[in-house]
Design a protein around this motif. Structure first.
Motif, short mmCIF file in Angstrom:
data_model
loop_
_atom_site.label_atom_id
_atom_site.label_comp_id
_atom_site.label_asym_id
_atom_site.label_seq_id
_atom_site.Cartn_x
_atom_site.Cartn_y
_atom_site.Cartn_z
N ASP A 292 0.80 -1.23 0.00
CA ASP A 292 0.00 0.00 0.00
C ASP A 292 0.83 1.28 0.00
OD1 ASP A 292 -2.31 -1.55 0.03
OD2 ASP A 292 -2.31 -1.64 2.21
N PHE A 293 1.64 1.46 -1.03
CA PHE A 293 2.36 2.72 -1.20
C PHE A 293 2.13 3.21 -2.63
CE2 PHE A 293 5.33 -0.79 -1.99
CZ PHE A 293 5.81 -0.50 -3.25
N ASP A 294 2.31 4.51 -2.84
CA ASP A 294 2.07 5.05 -4.17
C ASP A 294 3.27 5.83 -4.73
OD1 ASP A 294 1.98 7.40 -2.70
OD2 ASP A 294 -0.21 7.55 -2.77
N ASN A 295 4.40 5.76 -4.06
CA ASN A 295 5.62 6.38 -4.59
C ASN A 295 6.47 5.32 -5.27
OD1 ASN A 295 6.37 5.06 -2.15
ND2 ASN A 295 8.22 6.31 -2.03
N ASP A 296 7.68 5.67 -5.64
CA ASP A 296 8.64 4.72 -6.21
C ASP A 296 9.78 4.56 -5.21
OD1 ASP A 296 10.37 3.16 -7.62
OD2 ASP A 296 10.67 4.56 -9.28
N PRO A 297 9.69 3.57 -4.31
CA PRO A 297 10.73 3.40 -3.29
C PRO A 297 12.14 3.27 -3.86
CG PRO A 297 8.83 2.04 -2.77
CD PRO A 297 8.62 2.57 -4.16
N ALA A 298 12.26 2.62 -5.03
CA ALA A 298 13.59 2.43 -5.61
C ALA A 298 14.22 3.76 -6.01
CB ALA A 298 13.50 1.50 -6.82
N ALA A 299 13.39 4.71 -6.44
CA ALA A 299 13.90 6.02 -6.84
C ALA A 299 14.38 6.82 -5.63
CB ALA A 299 12.83 6.79 -7.59
N GLU A 300 13.86 6.51 -4.45
CA GLU A 300 14.22 7.23 -3.23
C GLU A 300 15.20 6.44 -2.37
OE1 GLU A 300 10.94 8.94 -1.03
OE2 GLU A 300 9.66 8.93 -2.82
N MET A 301 15.70 5.35 -2.90
CA MET A 301 16.59 4.48 -2.13
C MET A 301 17.85 5.22 -1.67
SD MET A 301 19.62 2.54 -2.18
CE MET A 301 20.07 2.38 -3.90
N TYR A 302 18.26 4.93 -0.43
CA TYR A 302 19.53 5.43 0.07
C TYR A 302 20.19 4.30 0.86
CZ TYR A 302 16.89 6.18 4.43
OH TYR A 302 16.11 6.02 5.55
N GLU A 303 21.47 4.45 1.14
CA GLU A 303 22.21 3.41 1.83
C GLU A 303 22.63 3.86 3.23
OE1 GLU A 303 25.50 1.96 -0.44
OE2 GLU A 303 24.22 0.90 -1.88
N LEU A 304 22.62 2.90 4.14
CA LEU A 304 23.15 3.09 5.48
C LEU A 304 24.19 2.00 5.72
CD1 LEU A 304 19.84 3.67 7.50
CD2 LEU A 304 21.47 5.41 6.76
N THR A 305 25.22 2.32 6.47
CA THR A 305 26.27 1.34 6.76
C THR A 305 26.04 0.75 8.14
OG1 THR A 305 27.85 2.55 5.39
CG2 THR A 305 28.75 0.94 6.94
N SER A 306 26.00 -0.58 8.21
CA SER A 306 25.79 -1.24 9.48
C SER A 306 27.04 -1.15 10.34
CB SER A 306 25.43 -2.72 9.27
OG SER A 306 26.59 -3.45 8.89
N PHE B 132 28.95 -3.32 6.38
CA PHE B 132 28.39 -3.54 5.05
C PHE B 132 27.16 -2.65 4.84
CE2 PHE B 132 26.80 -7.01 7.80
CZ PHE B 132 25.44 -6.80 7.72
N PRO B 133 26.93 -2.25 3.58
CA PRO B 133 25.84 -1.31 3.30
C PRO B 133 24.47 -1.99 3.28
CG PRO B 133 26.94 -1.91 1.26
CD PRO B 133 27.70 -2.57 2.38
N LEU B 134 23.47 -1.28 3.77
CA LEU B 134 22.08 -1.71 3.69
C LEU B 134 21.34 -0.74 2.78
CD1 LEU B 134 21.21 -2.43 7.44
CD2 LEU B 134 22.28 -3.94 5.78
N LYS B 135 20.54 -1.27 1.88
CA LYS B 135 19.72 -0.42 1.01
C LYS B 135 18.37 -0.19 1.68
CE LYS B 135 21.87 -1.86 -3.34
NZ LYS B 135 21.65 -2.49 -4.67
N VAL B 136 17.98 1.06 1.78
CA VAL B 136 16.71 1.43 2.42
C VAL B 136 15.79 2.02 1.37
CG1 VAL B 136 15.62 2.79 4.24
CG2 VAL B 136 17.95 1.91 4.56
N PHE B 137 14.58 1.46 1.26
CA PHE B 137 13.60 1.89 0.27
C PHE B 137 12.39 2.48 1.01
CE2 PHE B 137 16.01 -1.67 -1.39
CZ PHE B 137 16.37 -1.27 -2.67
N PRO B 138 12.26 3.80 1.08
CA PRO B 138 11.13 4.40 1.79
C PRO B 138 9.83 4.19 0.99
CG PRO B 138 12.93 5.97 1.47
CD PRO B 138 13.19 4.81 0.58
N ALA B 139 8.76 3.79 1.67
CA ALA B 139 7.45 3.60 1.04
C ALA B 139 6.51 4.66 1.59
CB ALA B 139 6.92 2.20 1.33
N ARG B 140 5.90 5.43 0.69
CA ARG B 140 5.03 6.51 1.10
C ARG B 140 3.66 6.39 0.45
NH1 ARG B 140 8.86 10.05 3.18
NH2 ARG B 140 10.93 9.84 2.26
N LYS B 141 2.68 6.91 1.13
CA LYS B 141 1.35 7.05 0.58
C LYS B 141 1.00 8.52 0.70
CE LYS B 141 -2.75 4.26 0.09
NZ LYS B 141 -3.50 3.10 0.59
N GLY B 142 1.03 9.22 -0.45
CA GLY B 142 0.96 10.66 -0.39
C GLY B 142 2.24 11.18 0.22
#
Length: 240
Positions: free
Chosen positions: A55-69, A73-83
């Motif tokens: 249930d999201f309406d954005n493009d999480p892949a386009a907003e992806m960013y990385e955090l380092t554990s 090693f890097p973790l890819k974070v994909f934010p999911a938004r509705k509006g």
């Protein structure tokens, strides 16, 4: 001796020609398969995001960013938004503590850090044992009077509640900050996969890494990376 000597250059030339043809063929095959393999990986990633953060309406892949554990090693974070509202994040995380090496999963977290769902992306665990992690940590489904691991996205939508009492394998709906995401053999609260305790430890470690890294290094309310200032006494390492 003359014939033997003269045949050596021919043999070398033949081997060089065979090597060149084989190398060229491999390069051609690589170029031909590179694009389809990359497309398949992207499709698998997109599918996993949709499975763990619905249930999201954005493009999480386009907003992806990385955090380092904390393990580097890097973790890819994909934010999911509705509006404008952040409804969750899909985090591509991993652990190298598996029985056969690296385990990579996509785990979905609500903004408060509780687990929505997960999807196993890659592993080399023992077929029939470690592979059970695909469904083991999801809600049990009653099939002909017996409980079996859930196999559908958020089985709670079909009458089975995440975190249901008595289902101590299930991690969906639980919060790693209040539930110890460790197998019971190690003093935790989660049942390990039968005969695959090492795999279970690695899987739960990957979940814990995702939660800890995200909550320690990200402002969950806005999904913006927290800025740490060492000169002001900031600590850029997560607390174990």
């Amino acid at each position: 001796m003359g014939k033997r000597a003269s045949s050596l250059p021919n043999m070398v030339l033949t081997l060089l020609m065979i090597t060149a043809v084989a190398g060229g063929s491999l390069g051609f095959v690589f170029q031909m398969t590179k694009a389809p393999i990359e497309a398949a990986a992207v499709a698998k990633q997109q599918e996993a995001i949709q499975l763990v953060v619905p249930d999201f309406d954005n493009d999480p892949a386009a907003e992806m960013y990385e955090l380092t554990s904390s393990e580097g090693f890097p973790l890819k974070v994909f934010p999911a938004r509705k509006g404008e509202e952040l409804v969750g994040v899909a985090i591509e995380t991993m652990s190298n503590r598996g029985f056969s090496g690296e385990i990579k999963i996509m785990v979905g977290l609500k903004p408060d850090g509780s687990i929505i769902n997960y999807q196993v992306l890659e592993h080399r665990e023992t077929p029939g044992l470690g592979t059970k992690m695909d469904d083991w940590f999801k809600p049990a489904v009653v099939v002909e009077g017996r409980k079996e691991p859930g196999t559908r996205l958020l089985d709670g939508f079909f009458g089975i509640k995440a975190g249901e009492s008595g289902d101590t394998k299930n991690i969906l709906g639980k919060h790693p900050g209040t539930t110890r995401m460790v197998v019971k053999q190690d003093g935790g609260e989660v049942d390990a996969i039968t005969a695959a305790t090492i795999t279970s430890r690695a899987f739960l470690h990957a979940v814990e890494v995702a939660y800890t890294t995200y909550t320690e290094r990200t402002d969950a309310a806005s999904s913006a990376t927290t800025q740490y200032n060492e000169e002001e006494g900031g600590d850029n390492e997560p607390v174990e």
